[in-house]
Design an enzyme around this catalytic site. Structure first.
Site, PDB file in Angstrom:
ATOM      1  N   ARG A 149       0.851  -1.185   0.000  1.00 53.65           N
ATOM      2  CA  ARG A 149       0.000   0.000   0.000  1.00 53.65           C
ATOM      3  C   ARG A 149       0.892   1.242   0.000  1.00 53.65           C
ATOM      4  O   ARG A 149       2.050   1.194   0.408  1.00 53.65           O
ATOM      5  CB  ARG A 149      -0.899   0.027   1.234  1.00 53.65           C
ATOM      6  CG  ARG A 149      -1.869  -1.145   1.358  1.00 53.65           C
ATOM      7  CD  ARG A 149      -2.684  -1.014   2.642  1.00 53.65           C
ATOM      8  NE  ARG A 149      -3.686  -2.064   2.779  1.00 53.65           N
ATOM      9  CZ  ARG A 149      -3.521  -3.189   3.472  1.00 53.65           C
ATOM     10  NH1 ARG A 149      -2.357  -3.402   4.100  1.00 53.65           N
ATOM     11  NH2 ARG A 149      -4.488  -4.086   3.565  1.00 53.65           N
ATOM     12  N   LYS A 171      -2.609  -2.054   7.715  1.00 53.14           N
ATOM     13  CA  LYS A 171      -3.770  -1.395   8.311  1.00 53.14           C
ATOM     14  C   LYS A 171      -3.967  -1.867   9.745  1.00 53.14           C
ATOM     15  O   LYS A 171      -3.787  -3.045  10.049  1.00 53.14           O
ATOM     16  CB  LYS A 171      -5.025  -1.684   7.481  1.00 53.14           C
ATOM     17  CG  LYS A 171      -5.098  -0.879   6.192  1.00 53.14           C
ATOM     18  CD  LYS A 171      -6.447  -1.038   5.533  1.00 53.14           C
ATOM     19  CE  LYS A 171      -6.567  -0.132   4.310  1.00 53.14           C
ATOM     20  NZ  LYS A 171      -7.881  -0.266   3.659  1.00 53.14           N
ATOM     21  N   HIS A 240      -1.894   2.258  -5.991  1.00 54.14           N
ATOM     22  CA  HIS A 240      -2.871   1.187  -5.773  1.00 54.14           C
ATOM     23  C   HIS A 240      -3.060   0.337  -7.024  1.00 54.14           C
ATOM     24  O   HIS A 240      -3.356  -0.851  -6.934  1.00 54.14           O
ATOM     25  CB  HIS A 240      -4.210   1.776  -5.336  1.00 54.14           C
ATOM     26  CG  HIS A 240      -5.164   0.749  -4.824  1.00 54.14           C
ATOM     27  ND1 HIS A 240      -4.912   0.016  -3.674  1.00 54.14           N
ATOM     28  CD2 HIS A 240      -6.348   0.291  -5.300  1.00 54.14           C
ATOM     29  CE1 HIS A 240      -5.920  -0.824  -3.469  1.00 54.14           C
ATOM     30  NE2 HIS A 240      -6.788  -0.682  -4.438  1.00 54.14           N
ATOM     31  N   ARG A 243      -0.381  -2.209  -6.908  1.00 51.76           N
ATOM     32  CA  ARG A 243      -0.734  -3.238  -5.928  1.00 51.76           C
ATOM     33  C   ARG A 243      -1.775  -4.194  -6.513  1.00 51.76           C
ATOM     34  O   ARG A 243      -1.684  -5.412  -6.337  1.00 51.76           O
ATOM     35  CB  ARG A 243      -1.271  -2.559  -4.665  1.00 51.76           C
ATOM     36  CG  ARG A 243      -1.822  -3.501  -3.580  1.00 51.76           C
ATOM     37  CD  ARG A 243      -2.131  -2.675  -2.344  1.00 51.76           C
ATOM     38  NE  ARG A 243      -3.064  -3.307  -1.440  1.00 51.76           N
ATOM     39  CZ  ARG A 243      -2.739  -4.165  -0.472  1.00 51.76           C
ATOM     40  NH1 ARG A 243      -1.482  -4.529  -0.305  1.00 51.76           N
ATOM     41  NH2 ARG A 243      -3.665  -4.678   0.331  1.00 51.76           N
ATOM     42  N   HIS A 266      -4.645  -8.832   3.938  1.00 55.21           N
ATOM     43  CA  HIS A 266      -6.085  -8.759   4.128  1.00 55.21           C
ATOM     44  C   HIS A 266      -6.510  -9.638   5.303  1.00 55.21           C
ATOM     45  O   HIS A 266      -6.080 -10.791   5.404  1.00 55.21           O
ATOM     46  CB  HIS A 266      -6.823  -9.236   2.874  1.00 55.21           C
ATOM     47  CG  HIS A 266      -6.787  -8.245   1.756  1.00 55.21           C
ATOM     48  ND1 HIS A 266      -7.023  -8.585   0.445  1.00 55.21           N
ATOM     49  CD2 HIS A 266      -6.564  -6.907   1.754  1.00 55.21           C
ATOM     50  CE1 HIS A 266      -6.932  -7.504  -0.315  1.00 55.21           C
ATOM     51  NE2 HIS A 266      -6.651  -6.472   0.457  1.00 55.21           N
ATOM     52  N   TYR A 275     -10.945  -7.964  -4.402  1.00 54.37           N
ATOM     53  CA  TYR A 275      -9.805  -7.128  -4.797  1.00 54.37           C
ATOM     54  C   TYR A 275      -9.144  -7.643  -6.061  1.00 54.37           C
ATOM     55  O   TYR A 275      -8.754  -6.884  -6.935  1.00 54.37           O
ATOM     56  CB  TYR A 275      -8.790  -7.121  -3.646  1.00 54.37           C
ATOM     57  CG  TYR A 275      -7.681  -6.123  -3.782  1.00 54.37           C
ATOM     58  CD1 TYR A 275      -6.552  -6.401  -4.539  1.00 54.37           C
ATOM     59  CD2 TYR A 275      -7.753  -4.893  -3.155  1.00 54.37           C
ATOM     60  CE1 TYR A 275      -5.521  -5.488  -4.669  1.00 54.37           C
ATOM     61  CE2 TYR A 275      -6.725  -3.977  -3.263  1.00 54.37           C
ATOM     62  CZ  TYR A 275      -5.620  -4.283  -4.016  1.00 54.37           C
ATOM     63  OH  TYR A 275      -4.606  -3.376  -4.144  1.00 54.37           O
TER      64      TYR A 275
END
Length: 304
Positions: A149, A171, A240, A243, A266, A275
């Protein structure tokens, strides 16, 4: 109103979030919670301890009526839920009322992955060999090699990199390690050999700008766009998208959804499925080829 109990609680919540969230996430949640405060105070609610399911539903309903898109509504709900969790931990609420309110359904909106050959031409295009060009090449290669990211790459320090992998903070402050491919490693070695020409004394950031300080999110996005334009890419390029290309190309080759999930960081497999835009035809073909009872035996398929 700025020093009301509600605003004090919101500021304390955001202060805890700042320890793990990216600046972009923090700013977005601040915007969302300020909207919540405006809504509550208009109804004479000045204490987070008064928050309940009805208020949360009415707030999200009012935002929907204002024309807020489903994705923005989902983020509003996530911010309120984070605030509710904070209040529970602080002993202000007995439970989080936002947990009883469903998240708005989101439309699938994914960046189109770059074609493998197109991306190879972009990465293999010669550059002028300057420190800035070597830095940009290393960032491009690392984004695609490891599926990082934007915030993960921007937050990298020299100590996070070793010969074959890189340690990132994902995250929610969740750490993970991802492999670094040979091309990315070569590009990183070339950048590290000249990094001292730009880096300020004592600066530990892996990627730095002209002033010797850590390269910010906006600066990285701008450099990626500029490099892609100079190298003749006819489409817009942003981190992104690299990615997403990493995930899509890896999944096409390996067909290992769990491994891709782990590499992307994730928490839920369903996120990875959306995704990577894994289509039904690909799943069906894999099923037919692998499942022992998916197809009839040859002798059953012959005419009798």
């Amino acid at each position: 109103m700025a020093d009301s109990l509600l605003h004090q609680q919101l500021e304390a919540c955001l202060a805890t979030l700042a320890a793990t969230a990216s600046p972009a996430t923090l700013n977005a949640y601040r915007h969302d919670l300020e909207a919540l405060a405006t809504f509550l105070e208009a109804r004479d609610v000045h204490d987070g301890g008064q928050l309940d399911v009805g208020l949360v539903r009415r707030f999200l309903g009012a935002e929907r009526s204002r024309g807020l898109a489903p994705r923005s509504l989902a983020r509003r709900r996530a911010a309120v839920s984070h605030f509710g969790t904070f209040l529970v931990k602080a002993g202000v609420l007995g439970h989080n009322p936002a947990e009883l309110v469903s998240t708005p359904r989101l439309p699938a909106h994914l960046p189109k992955p770059l074609d493998v050959d197109q991306l190879a031409r972009l990465l293999d295009t010669p550059h002028d060999g300057s420190p800035l060009a070597l830095r940009d090449q290393a960032m491009l290669e690392l984004f695609y090699s490891s599926g990082l990211r934007l915030a993960e790459l921007a937050g990298l320090d020299l100590s996070d990199l070793d010969s074959r992998r890189v340690r990132v903070l994902g995250k929610g402050g969740k750490p993970r390690q991802v492999p670094v491919g040979r091309s990315a490693r070569r590009a990183l070695d070339a950048w590290l050999a000249c990094r001292s020409a730009l880096a300020a004394p004592g600066q530990m950031a892996l990627f730095v700008g002209n002033r010797g300080q850590r390269l910010g999110h906006r600066a990285i996005q701008k450099r990626m766009t500029e490099v892609a334009r100079r190298r003749g890419l006819p489409e817009h390029l942003h981190p992104h998208r690299l990615r997403h290309s990493f995930a899509s190309h890896l999944l096409e080759s390996s067909q290992d959804l769990r491994a891709v999930q782990e590499l992307l960081g994730h928490a839920n497999l369903s996120t990875t499925q959306v995704y990577t835009k894994l289509d039904w035809q690909h799943l069906a073909a894999s099923y037919d080829a692998a499942h022992p009872r998916a197809r009839r035996r040859n002798d059953e398929s012959r005419d009798t």
